[in-house]
Design an enzyme around this catalytic site. Structure first.
Site, PDB file in Angstrom:
ATOM      1  N   GLY A  45       0.939  -1.048  -0.111  1.00 52.87           N
ATOM      2  CA  GLY A  45       0.200  -0.172  -0.402  1.00 52.87           C
ATOM      3  C   GLY A  45       1.100   0.807   0.030  1.00 52.87           C
ATOM      4  O   GLY A  45       2.289   1.247   0.662  1.00 52.87           O
ATOM      5  N   GLN A  50       3.133  10.012   1.373  1.00 50.65           N
ATOM      6  CA  GLN A  50       4.185   9.668   0.959  1.00 50.65           C
ATOM      7  C   GLN A  50       5.286   9.503   0.213  1.00 50.65           C
ATOM      8  O   GLN A  50       6.302   9.427  -0.155  1.00 50.65           O
ATOM      9  CB  GLN A  50       4.210   7.834   1.184  1.00 50.65           C
ATOM     10  CG  GLN A  50       3.225   7.066   2.682  1.00 50.65           C
ATOM     11  CD  GLN A  50       3.102   6.047   2.686  1.00 50.65           C
ATOM     12  OE1 GLN A  50       2.512   5.602   2.712  1.00 50.65           O
ATOM     13  NE2 GLN A  50       3.946   4.782   2.961  1.00 50.65           N
ATOM     14  N   CYS A  89       5.344   0.365   7.497  1.00 53.94           N
ATOM     15  CA  CYS A  89       5.462   1.231   6.391  1.00 53.94           C
ATOM     16  C   CYS A  89       6.737   1.676   5.391  1.00 53.94           C
ATOM     17  O   CYS A  89       7.887   1.481   5.632  1.00 53.94           O
ATOM     18  CB  CYS A  89       4.764   2.111   7.613  1.00 53.94           C
ATOM     19  SG  CYS A  89       4.093   3.521   6.439  1.00 53.94           S
ATOM     20  N   LEU A  90       5.944   2.049   4.709  1.00 54.51           N
ATOM     21  CA  LEU A  90       7.473   1.939   3.177  1.00 54.51           C
ATOM     22  C   LEU A  90       8.390   3.194   3.923  1.00 54.51           C
ATOM     23  O   LEU A  90       9.503   4.058   3.572  1.00 54.51           O
ATOM     24  CB  LEU A  90       7.218   2.614   2.363  1.00 54.51           C
ATOM     25  CG  LEU A  90       6.338   0.862   1.522  1.00 54.51           C
ATOM     26  CD1 LEU A  90       6.414   1.729  -0.243  1.00 54.51           C
ATOM     27  CD2 LEU A  90       7.440  -0.195   1.551  1.00 54.51           C
ATOM     28  N   HIS A 131      -4.381   1.031   7.072  1.00 54.70           N
ATOM     29  CA  HIS A 131      -3.623   1.842   7.663  1.00 54.70           C
ATOM     30  C   HIS A 131      -3.423   3.350   6.277  1.00 54.70           C
ATOM     31  O   HIS A 131      -2.621   4.071   6.306  1.00 54.70           O
ATOM     32  CB  HIS A 131      -2.175   0.997   7.226  1.00 54.70           C
ATOM     33  CG  HIS A 131      -1.016   1.305   6.866  1.00 54.70           C
ATOM     34  ND1 HIS A 131      -0.089   0.762   8.292  1.00 54.70           N
ATOM     35  CD2 HIS A 131       0.010   2.319   6.180  1.00 54.70           C
ATOM     36  CE1 HIS A 131       1.341   1.987   7.907  1.00 54.70           C
ATOM     37  NE2 HIS A 131       1.244   2.582   6.566  1.00 54.70           N
ATOM     38  N   GLU A 132      -4.447   2.769   5.353  1.00 56.64           N
ATOM     39  CA  GLU A 132      -3.634   3.681   4.049  1.00 56.64           C
ATOM     40  C   GLU A 132      -4.387   4.789   4.800  1.00 56.64           C
ATOM     41  O   GLU A 132      -3.694   6.199   3.954  1.00 56.64           O
ATOM     42  CB  GLU A 132      -3.244   3.440   2.338  1.00 56.64           C
ATOM     43  CG  GLU A 132      -3.187   2.193   2.230  1.00 56.64           C
ATOM     44  CD  GLU A 132      -1.509   2.589   2.254  1.00 56.64           C
ATOM     45  OE1 GLU A 132      -0.978   3.957   2.762  1.00 56.64           O
ATOM     46  OE2 GLU A 132      -0.728   1.323   2.776  1.00 56.64           O
ATOM     47  N   HIS A 135      -3.219   7.173   6.528  1.00 61.39           N
ATOM     48  CA  HIS A 135      -2.172   8.211   5.910  1.00 61.39           C
ATOM     49  C   HIS A 135      -2.719   9.155   5.883  1.00 61.39           C
ATOM     50  O   HIS A 135      -2.139  10.534   5.076  1.00 61.39           O
ATOM     51  CB  HIS A 135      -1.254   7.849   5.144  1.00 61.39           C
ATOM     52  CG  HIS A 135      -0.393   6.692   5.129  1.00 61.39           C
ATOM     53  ND1 HIS A 135       0.927   7.693   5.634  1.00 61.39           N
ATOM     54  CD2 HIS A 135      -0.087   5.806   5.231  1.00 61.39           C
ATOM     55  CE1 HIS A 135       2.116   6.377   6.117  1.00 61.39           C
ATOM     56  NE2 HIS A 135       1.587   5.531   5.629  1.00 61.39           N
TER      57      HIS A 135
HETATM   58 ZN   LIG Z   1       2.790   3.465   5.750  1.00 58.66          ZN
END
Ligand SMILES: [Zn+2]
Length: 164
Positions: A45, A50, A89-90, A131-132, A135
């Site tokens: 995701g 991000q 998380c990236l 999660h997304e 963000h």
């Molecule tokens: Zn994330």
């Protein structure tokens, strides 16, 4: 084209993203580039903050079975149950931990054609949606961690919880 990923701590990850008012060719290009960026980093995701864009866009692909979701202005309209599982998380490389989420969520969003879609997701897909969407609200999973998991313990943890 791949975008550089914004790494925590960064003000850009803490802001509420602005809704998309018109879906243009640029919107679609951003979604496609976000997908390419996510895949290049082995992610499941990625949300626009991000990649430094303060707009309500996210892409999710948990597995081939459920396929790719391109989310424009997504919102959770219903959630049920609770579930605790590991997240990463990236934007926060090397950090993993368990987070409590709803077990099932219904999400309303617009697709790239501008059609309003409602999808009910379970398990890890439901987790990815939450999660997304976090963000897009400037929220990070690290603020919700119950138990941190060391990167070297991740494989063992995942195996142990595979049947859950
Ligand atoms: Zn994330």
């Amino acid at each position: 084209m791949r975008y550089p990923i914004v790494i925590h701590p960064n003000e850009r990850l803490m802001q509420k993203a602005i809704p998309v008012t018109m879906i243009t060719d640029e919107t679609i290009t951003i979604l496609e580039n976000m997908y390419e960026t996510m895949i290049a980093h082995d992610g499941i995701g990625l949300a626009a903050p991000q990649i430094g864009k303060n707009i309500q866009l996210a892409v999710i692909e948990v597995d081939e079975e459920t396929g790719l979701f391109e989310l424009i202005n997504p919102e959770i309209i219903e959630s049920k149950g609770t579930d605790v599982d590991v997240e990463g998380c990236l934007s926060i490389p090397g950090t993993y931990g368990t987070v409590e989420r709803a077990e099932e969520v219904t999400v309303r969003y617009f697709d790239r054609e501008g059609d309003e879609i409602e999808v009910t997701a379970y398990g890890y897909l439901a987790r990815a949606f939450q999660h997304e969407i976090d963000h897009l609200n400037g929220e990070l999973f690290i603020d919700k961690i119950i138990e941190p998991i060391k990167p070297e313990d991740l494989d063992a943890y995942m195996e142990e919880h595979l049947d859950d």
